[in-house]
Scaffold this motif. Structure first.
Motif, PDB file in Angstrom:
ATOM      1  N   GLU A  41     -29.528  -3.419 -17.323  1.00 21.09           N
ATOM      2  CA  GLU A  41     -29.738  -3.116 -15.937  1.00 21.09           C
ATOM      3  C   GLU A  41     -28.543  -3.319 -15.011  1.00 21.09           C
ATOM      4  OE1 GLU A  41     -33.076  -4.214 -12.690  1.00 21.09           O
ATOM      5  OE2 GLU A  41     -33.180  -5.591 -14.189  1.00 21.09           O
ATOM      6  N   ASP A  42     -27.770  -4.132 -15.392  1.00 24.65           N
ATOM      7  CA  ASP A  42     -26.403  -4.203 -14.819  1.00 24.65           C
ATOM      8  C   ASP A  42     -25.643  -2.748 -14.591  1.00 24.65           C
ATOM      9  OD1 ASP A  42     -27.002  -6.880 -13.888  1.00 24.65           O
ATOM     10  OD2 ASP A  42     -25.422  -7.675 -15.479  1.00 24.65           O
ATOM     11  N   VAL A  43     -25.467  -2.188 -15.873  1.00 26.99           N
ATOM     12  CA  VAL A  43     -24.879  -0.764 -15.956  1.00 26.99           C
ATOM     13  C   VAL A  43     -25.868   0.156 -14.919  1.00 26.99           C
ATOM     14  CG1 VAL A  43     -24.616   0.952 -17.719  1.00 26.99           C
ATOM     15  CG2 VAL A  43     -24.353  -1.464 -18.247  1.00 26.99           C
ATOM     16  N   PHE A  44     -27.413   0.196 -15.037  1.00 27.20           N
ATOM     17  CA  PHE A  44     -27.972   1.072 -14.185  1.00 27.20           C
ATOM     18  C   PHE A  44     -27.696   0.861 -12.807  1.00 27.20           C
ATOM     19  CE2 PHE A  44     -30.298   2.125 -18.057  1.00 27.20           C
ATOM     20  CZ  PHE A  44     -31.155   3.261 -17.724  1.00 27.20           C
ATOM     21  N   THR A  45     -27.505  -0.390 -12.440  1.00 28.36           N
ATOM     22  CA  THR A  45     -27.251  -0.801 -10.932  1.00 28.36           C
ATOM     23  C   THR A  45     -25.978  -0.361 -10.410  1.00 28.36           C
ATOM     24  OG1 THR A  45     -28.649  -2.602 -11.179  1.00 28.36           O
ATOM     25  CG2 THR A  45     -27.093  -2.605  -9.336  1.00 28.36           C
ATOM     26  N   ALA A  46     -24.854  -0.416 -11.647  1.00 26.77           N
ATOM     27  CA  ALA A  46     -23.573  -0.037 -11.311  1.00 26.77           C
ATOM     28  C   ALA A  46     -23.566   1.594 -11.082  1.00 26.77           C
ATOM     29  CB  ALA A  46     -22.527  -0.382 -12.092  1.00 26.77           C
ATOM     30  N   VAL A  47     -24.148   2.251 -11.665  1.00 32.77           N
ATOM     31  CA  VAL A  47     -24.167   3.816 -11.618  1.00 32.77           C
ATOM     32  C   VAL A  47     -24.995   4.196 -10.584  1.00 32.77           C
ATOM     33  CG1 VAL A  47     -24.641   5.729 -12.887  1.00 32.77           C
ATOM     34  CG2 VAL A  47     -23.866   3.914 -14.141  1.00 32.77           C
ATOM     35  N   GLN A  48     -25.965   3.482 -10.237  1.00 31.79           N
ATOM     36  CA  GLN A  48     -26.844   3.812  -9.152  1.00 31.79           C
ATOM     37  C   GLN A  48     -26.099   3.629  -7.859  1.00 31.79           C
ATOM     38  OE1 GLN A  48     -30.177   5.532  -8.659  1.00 31.79           O
ATOM     39  NE2 GLN A  48     -29.714   5.335  -6.593  1.00 31.79           N
ATOM     40  N   SER A  49     -25.566   2.637  -7.737  1.00 29.56           N
ATOM     41  CA  SER A  49     -25.050   2.279  -6.338  1.00 29.56           C
ATOM     42  C   SER A  49     -23.572   2.775  -6.051  1.00 29.56           C
ATOM     43  CB  SER A  49     -24.496   0.843  -6.324  1.00 29.56           C
ATOM     44  OG  SER A  49     -23.670   0.362  -7.359  1.00 29.56           O
ATOM     45  N   GLY A  50     -23.133   3.920  -7.158  1.00 25.88           N
ATOM     46  CA  GLY A  50     -21.900   4.518  -6.997  1.00 25.88           C
ATOM     47  C   GLY A  50     -20.764   3.525  -7.446  1.00 25.88           C
ATOM     48  N   ASP A  51     -20.804   2.217  -7.595  1.00 24.46           N
ATOM     49  CA  ASP A  51     -19.740   1.506  -8.087  1.00 24.46           C
ATOM     50  C   ASP A  51     -19.149   1.797  -9.694  1.00 24.46           C
ATOM     51  OD1 ASP A  51     -20.170  -0.212  -5.961  1.00 24.46           O
ATOM     52  OD2 ASP A  51     -21.400  -1.541  -7.080  1.00 24.46           O
ATOM     53  N   ALA A  52     -19.736   2.611 -10.246  1.00 19.29           N
ATOM     54  CA  ALA A  52     -19.526   2.990 -11.756  1.00 19.29           C
ATOM     55  C   ALA A  52     -19.645   4.460 -11.795  1.00 19.29           C
ATOM     56  CB  ALA A  52     -19.963   2.363 -12.866  1.00 19.29           C
TER      57      ALA A  52
END
Length: 331
Positions: A41-52
């Motif tokens: 979920e941390d990976v999903f969050t990072a991509v969704q937020s634009g951090d990744a």
């Protein structure tokens, strides 16, 4: 390129995990900042937020099926990840090892019970009381575990490399991890048994995710050896995959059949179907369909576009989760 100017690729960490291997397979380390995350979920969050810029997550194992944690995040029942799309994939051969602190350098005695699988301990594991690994690994190593470590307590952790990290801290020899041989080197652990998975050809598929408003997949994601194929006569590119979720009115007889007929009508080959609870009511499901073919840009025609139009008329709701080039050479 300096680190601050390189795009970030998030992956399920820590380093040494199979997801880390998949990430290095898909992205050139010198062109990206490879960033380990604690959970999927941390990976999903990072991509969704634009951090990744991109994310790499485990999706499916050849011998133990789909990773339900990933399916639930794609189902996105609470609308936290509305912009996530799949844009690539990577395959990693999984060769689980049993890692721990061996009591001595001597090899295992010959008094072990007869093994169902070829794997046998190469060190004394009689003192092992606790096992750590990612939940997916237990089902991939059932024969070895049931033969040699049926008594051991199993503890789920976020990744196989995290398991190795935890075992490295227990010098008593009572803990062991199902992890990779790379993790043994990283955490200075002894290999107590090699290739303990039931099937030697055990392979995990990982998906690369992006935000729908980000740029097209980078050239550093290798394409399948078949990707040089020309486009099909109907305008759709060959050797692509597409992932779709949809829900149906399950009180309506034949609702699922009507949805699946949309793909049959356009001659699309469905390669997998999965379900997860919809969260709407008990025994109501979100359906996941993966198929061969590519969704074209808005306004363009194509088989997948046609099938989605048909699906929209017979299902309760659907979501296109991306199209990407197939990297499985045998498919």
């Amino acid at each position: 390129m300096s680190e601050e100017n390189r795009p970030i690729v998030a992956f399920l960490g820590p380093q040494g995990s199979y997801t880390h291997q998949a990430t290095l397979d898909a992205f050139n380390h010198s062109d990206y900042v490879i960033s380990p995350q604690v959970t999927i979920e941390d990976v999903f969050t990072a991509v969704q937020s634009g951090d990744a810029y991109r994310g790499v997550i485990p999706f499916e194992n050849s011998s133990n099926g789909s990773v339900v944690f990933t399916l639930d995040l794609f189902a996105d029942l609470h609308g936290k990840y509305p912009d996530i799309l799949v844009c690539g994939e990577s395959y990693v051969a999984v060769k689980h090892c049993l890692l721990g602190h061996a009591p001595s350098s001597e090899t295992a005695s010959t008094t072990f019970p007869a093994a169902v699988s070829p794997a046998r301990p190469i060190a004394d594991i009689s003192n092992v009381k606790r096992l750590y690994s990612h939940p997916q690994a237990w089902g991939q190593c059932k024969e070895f575990l049931n033969t040699y470590l049926k008594h051991a307590e199993r503890n789920d952790v976020s990744s196989t490399s995290k398991a190795a990290e935890l075992v490295a801290q227990d010098k008593s020899g009572e803990s062991a991890a199902l992890s990779s041989i790379i993790a043994a080197d990283m955490f200075d652990l002894d290999v107590l048994a090699k290739t303990i998975n039931d099937r030697v050809e055990n392979t995990t598929r990982f998906l690369v995710i992006r935000r729908k408003d980000s740029s097209t997949p980078p050239e550093s994601i290798p394409s399948s050896p078949k990707s040089s194929a020309t486009t099909a006569t109907n305008g759709e590119q060959r050797n692509w995959k597409t992932l779709i979720t949809f829900t149906v009115d399950q009180a309506n007889p034949g609702a699922l059949a009507h949805c699946l007929s949309a793909f049959e009508k356009y001659g699309l080959n469905l390669t997998s179907i999965n379900t997860r609870p919809s969260g709407v009511e008990n025994w109501n499901y979100v359906f996941f369909v993966e198929l061969k073919g590519r969704k074209e840009e808005e306004g363009e025609e194509g088989k997948v576009n046609g099938a989605l139009g048909e699906l929209g008329r017979v299902c309760r709701g659907y979501r296109w989760l991306g199209s990407w080039e197939n990297r499985l050479t045998a498919a």
